[in-house]
Design a protein around this motif. Structure first.
Motif, PDB file in Angstrom:
ATOM      1  N   ASP A 145      65.708  18.211  26.795  1.00 41.42           N
ATOM      2  CA  ASP A 145      64.635  18.708  27.660  1.00 41.42           C
ATOM      3  C   ASP A 145      63.629  17.598  27.959  1.00 41.42           C
ATOM      4  N   ARG A 146      64.142  16.418  28.236  1.00 44.10           N
ATOM      5  CA  ARG A 146      63.263  15.287  28.501  1.00 44.10           C
ATOM      6  C   ARG A 146      63.655  14.640  29.829  1.00 44.10           C
ATOM      7  N   ALA A 147      62.658  14.260  30.593  1.00 44.72           N
ATOM      8  CA  ALA A 147      62.901  13.561  31.850  1.00 44.72           C
ATOM      9  C   ALA A 147      63.417  12.147  31.585  1.00 44.72           C
ATOM     10  N   ASN A 148      63.780  11.474  32.675  1.00 46.75           N
ATOM     11  CA  ASN A 148      64.138  10.055  32.659  1.00 46.75           C
ATOM     12  C   ASN A 148      65.560   9.808  32.166  1.00 46.75           C
ATOM     13  N   GLU A 149      65.837   8.546  31.844  1.00 46.42           N
ATOM     14  CA  GLU A 149      67.209   8.125  31.571  1.00 46.42           C
ATOM     15  C   GLU A 149      67.552   8.030  30.094  1.00 46.42           C
ATOM     16  N   LYS A 150      66.685   7.410  29.291  1.00 48.99           N
ATOM     17  CA  LYS A 150      67.071   7.076  27.920  1.00 48.99           C
ATOM     18  C   LYS A 150      65.998   7.412  26.886  1.00 48.99           C
ATOM     19  N   ASP A 151      65.059   8.290  27.209  1.00 45.61           N
ATOM     20  CA  ASP A 151      63.959   8.574  26.295  1.00 45.61           C
ATOM     21  C   ASP A 151      64.415   9.331  25.055  1.00 45.61           C
ATOM     22  N   MET A 152      63.766   9.042  23.951  1.00 46.30           N
ATOM     23  CA  MET A 152      63.867   9.883  22.753  1.00 46.30           C
ATOM     24  C   MET A 152      62.446  10.096  22.260  1.00 46.30           C
ATOM     25  N   VAL A 153      62.071  11.344  22.067  1.00 41.04           N
ATOM     26  CA  VAL A 153      60.703  11.704  21.698  1.00 41.04           C
ATOM     27  C   VAL A 153      60.736  12.511  20.405  1.00 41.04           C
ATOM     28  N   PHE A 154      59.859  12.161  19.468  1.00 44.63           N
ATOM     29  CA  PHE A 154      59.874  12.778  18.143  1.00 44.63           C
ATOM     30  C   PHE A 154      58.620  13.598  17.841  1.00 44.63           C
ATOM     31  N   TYR A 155      57.619  13.566  18.714  1.00 54.13           N
ATOM     32  CA  TYR A 155      56.379  14.320  18.526  1.00 54.13           C
ATOM     33  C   TYR A 155      55.760  13.976  17.175  1.00 54.13           C
ATOM     34  N   ASN A 156      55.518  14.952  16.320  1.00 60.96           N
ATOM     35  CA  ASN A 156      54.863  14.638  15.045  1.00 60.96           C
ATOM     36  C   ASN A 156      55.855  14.491  13.896  1.00 60.96           C
ATOM     37  N   CYS A 157      57.117  14.251  14.206  1.00 61.71           N
ATOM     38  CA  CYS A 157      58.132  13.936  13.198  1.00 61.71           C
ATOM     39  C   CYS A 157      58.229  12.410  13.130  1.00 61.71           C
ATOM     40  N   ILE A 158      57.885  11.809  11.986  1.00 62.26           N
ATOM     41  CA  ILE A 158      57.712  10.352  11.954  1.00 62.26           C
ATOM     42  C   ILE A 158      58.634   9.651  10.967  1.00 62.26           C
ATOM     43  N   ASN A 159      59.811  10.170  10.736  1.00 63.78           N
ATOM     44  CA  ASN A 159      60.759   9.486   9.867  1.00 63.78           C
ATOM     45  C   ASN A 159      61.383   8.319  10.640  1.00 63.78           C
ATOM     46  N   GLN A 160      60.981   7.097  10.294  1.00 56.44           N
ATOM     47  CA  GLN A 160      61.430   5.927  11.036  1.00 56.44           C
ATOM     48  C   GLN A 160      62.928   5.680  10.893  1.00 56.44           C
ATOM     49  N   ASP A 161      63.511   6.061   9.778  1.00 54.74           N
ATOM     50  CA  ASP A 161      64.958   5.912   9.611  1.00 54.74           C
ATOM     51  C   ASP A 161      65.706   6.816  10.586  1.00 54.74           C
ATOM     52  N   PHE A 162      65.181   8.026  10.791  1.00 55.06           N
ATOM     53  CA  PHE A 162      65.788   8.941  11.761  1.00 55.06           C
ATOM     54  C   PHE A 162      65.637   8.386  13.174  1.00 55.06           C
ATOM     55  N   GLU A 163      64.467   7.826  13.484  1.00 55.14           N
ATOM     56  CA  GLU A 163      64.245   7.224  14.795  1.00 55.14           C
ATOM     57  C   GLU A 163      65.244   6.095  15.051  1.00 55.14           C
ATOM     58  N   LYS A 164      65.448   5.245  14.044  1.00 55.69           N
ATOM     59  CA  LYS A 164      66.390   4.135  14.185  1.00 55.69           C
ATOM     60  C   LYS A 164      67.820   4.655  14.360  1.00 55.69           C
ATOM     61  N   TYR A 165      68.146   5.722  13.654  1.00 59.26           N
ATOM     62  CA  TYR A 165      69.505   6.266  13.738  1.00 59.26           C
ATOM     63  C   TYR A 165      69.787   6.781  15.148  1.00 59.26           C
ATOM     64  N   ILE A 166      68.876   7.568  15.707  1.00 61.64           N
ATOM     65  CA  ILE A 166      69.073   8.086  17.059  1.00 61.64           C
ATOM     66  C   ILE A 166      69.029   6.946  18.078  1.00 61.64           C
ATOM     67  N   GLY A 167      68.153   5.974  17.846  1.00 55.09           N
ATOM     68  CA  GLY A 167      68.016   4.865  18.772  1.00 55.09           C
ATOM     69  C   GLY A 167      69.260   4.007  18.895  1.00 55.09           C
ATOM     70  N   LYS A 168      70.055   3.938  17.846  1.00 58.19           N
ATOM     71  CA  LYS A 168      71.235   3.075  17.903  1.00 58.19           C
ATOM     72  C   LYS A 168      72.299   3.613  18.867  1.00 58.19           C
ATOM     73  N   TYR A 169      72.136   4.853  19.313  1.00 55.47           N
ATOM     74  CA  TYR A 169      73.072   5.415  20.285  1.00 55.47           C
ATOM     75  C   TYR A 169      72.643   5.136  21.727  1.00 55.47           C
ATOM     76  N   GLY A 170      71.565   4.363  21.897  1.00 50.42           N
ATOM     77  CA  GLY A 170      71.189   3.931  23.237  1.00 50.42           C
ATOM     78  C   GLY A 170      69.937   4.562  23.802  1.00 50.42           C
ATOM     79  N   PHE A 171      69.201   5.303  22.979  1.00 54.02           N
ATOM     80  CA  PHE A 171      67.940   5.898  23.426  1.00 54.02           C
ATOM     81  C   PHE A 171      66.776   4.974  23.086  1.00 54.02           C
ATOM     82  N   ASN A 172      65.704   5.064  23.872  1.00 49.69           N
ATOM     83  CA  ASN A 172      64.499   4.260  23.651  1.00 49.69           C
ATOM     84  C   ASN A 172      63.327   5.167  23.273  1.00 49.69           C
TER      85      ASN A 172
END
Length: 281
Positions: A145-172
């Motif tokens: 449910d996010r606009a644009n091409e490659k966004d990943m949004v975590f809101y107030n969830c701040i686990n950086q390891d999770f962010e890195k894991y999702i990011g490695k699939y090509g999201f920014n």
């Protein structure tokens, strides 16, 4: 994995359904894909799958009346679809993405909410009915449910390891203000992310869907689901964030500000943006 050809007529069909018709269609479709434990009401439809990831999209749009299919325009060269009278790709594109993933054979847990555009009424009802996630095994929530091409949004969830894991699939990494998981994630204490599904200019008649961006997200989520055994269980972490109280967080307006505390985040919205996010005062 071999990907089948995306048929644009499917998203046109989804956009042209009213909420009730779409919800009935989704229940039938989930059943046809072998889902048995389906719970549905006016606020949400949930279905227990076999893959420990929950995919989420909302069925409502900002448009009161569904568009007419004959008004859709498609630029085959640029692969852009739009309707000059309004489309509703937010979030019918998310619905479409989940249905396409089911066609590939994936059977994740599913949540379709209603009334997200009215402040997440469906999600609030969902957590009122279920004080913990209603699936026995789930590693993360992924909302489409996010606009644009490659966004990943975590809101107030701040686990950086999770962010890195999702990011490695090509999201920014990107910032966002609100969607269903901003309600569900802190209530259920589970990590979650909202990802782009290819639309732009949401909430307006200028809304367009970039089909190639949409397909790219399908491939990314497919890879996440395919690698699910490699995904660890990430701990939900949050924080309290203080934001500028002199301007609206969304539009930057400094007039008619309303203080809001939402899931641990303290910020200001102007009256117009507040009404759009949370319903009229």
């Amino acid at each position: 994995m071999k990907f089948h050809r995306i048929k644009v007529k499917q998203i046109k069909k989804l956009c042209c359904m009213d909420n009730n018709s779409l919800q009935k269609y989704l229940i039938q479709t989930l059943s046809s894909f072998g889902y048995k434990n389906i719970i549905s009401n006016d606020f949400y439809t949930i279905a227990e799958g076999k893959i420990p990831i929950c995919l989420i999209a909302h069925i409502d749009t900002v448009f009161i009346h569904p568009p007419h299919i004959e008004n859709f325009l498609f630029d085959s060269q640029k692969q852009i679809l739009w309707n000059p009278k309004g489309s509703g790709f937010d979030d019918r594109a998310g619905i479409w993405a989940i249905l396409e993933l089911l066609k590939y054979g994936f059977r994740p847990h599913i949540i379709f909410t209603n009334y997200e555009e009215q402040g997440g009424i469906g999600s609030h009802q969902l957590i009122a009915d279920f004080n913990k996630i209603p699936f026995e095994n789930c590693k993360a929530l992924i909302q489409l449910d996010r606009a644009n091409e490659k966004d990943m949004v975590f809101y107030n969830c701040i686990n950086q390891d999770f962010e890195k894991y999702i990011g490695k699939y090509g999201f920014n990494y990107a910032e966002g203000t609100f969607t269903d998981i901003s309600i569900l994630v802190p209530a259920w204490k589970i990590v979650g992310v909202n990802v782009s599904v290819g639309y732009v200019n949401e909430h307006s008649i200028l809304e367009m869907l970039h089909i190639n961006w949409f397909i790219d997200t399908i491939h990314k989520i497919s890879a996440i689901l395919y690698d699910i055994d490699k995904m660890p269980y990430f701990e939900y972490k949050t924080y309290t964030k203080i934001i500028d109280f002199k301007h609206c967080l969304i539009c930057g307006n400094s007039n008619n500000l309303i203080n809001v505390i939402d899931e641990g985040i303290n910020f200001c919205l102007c009256e117009t943006c507040y009404n759009q996010c949370y319903g009229h005062l």
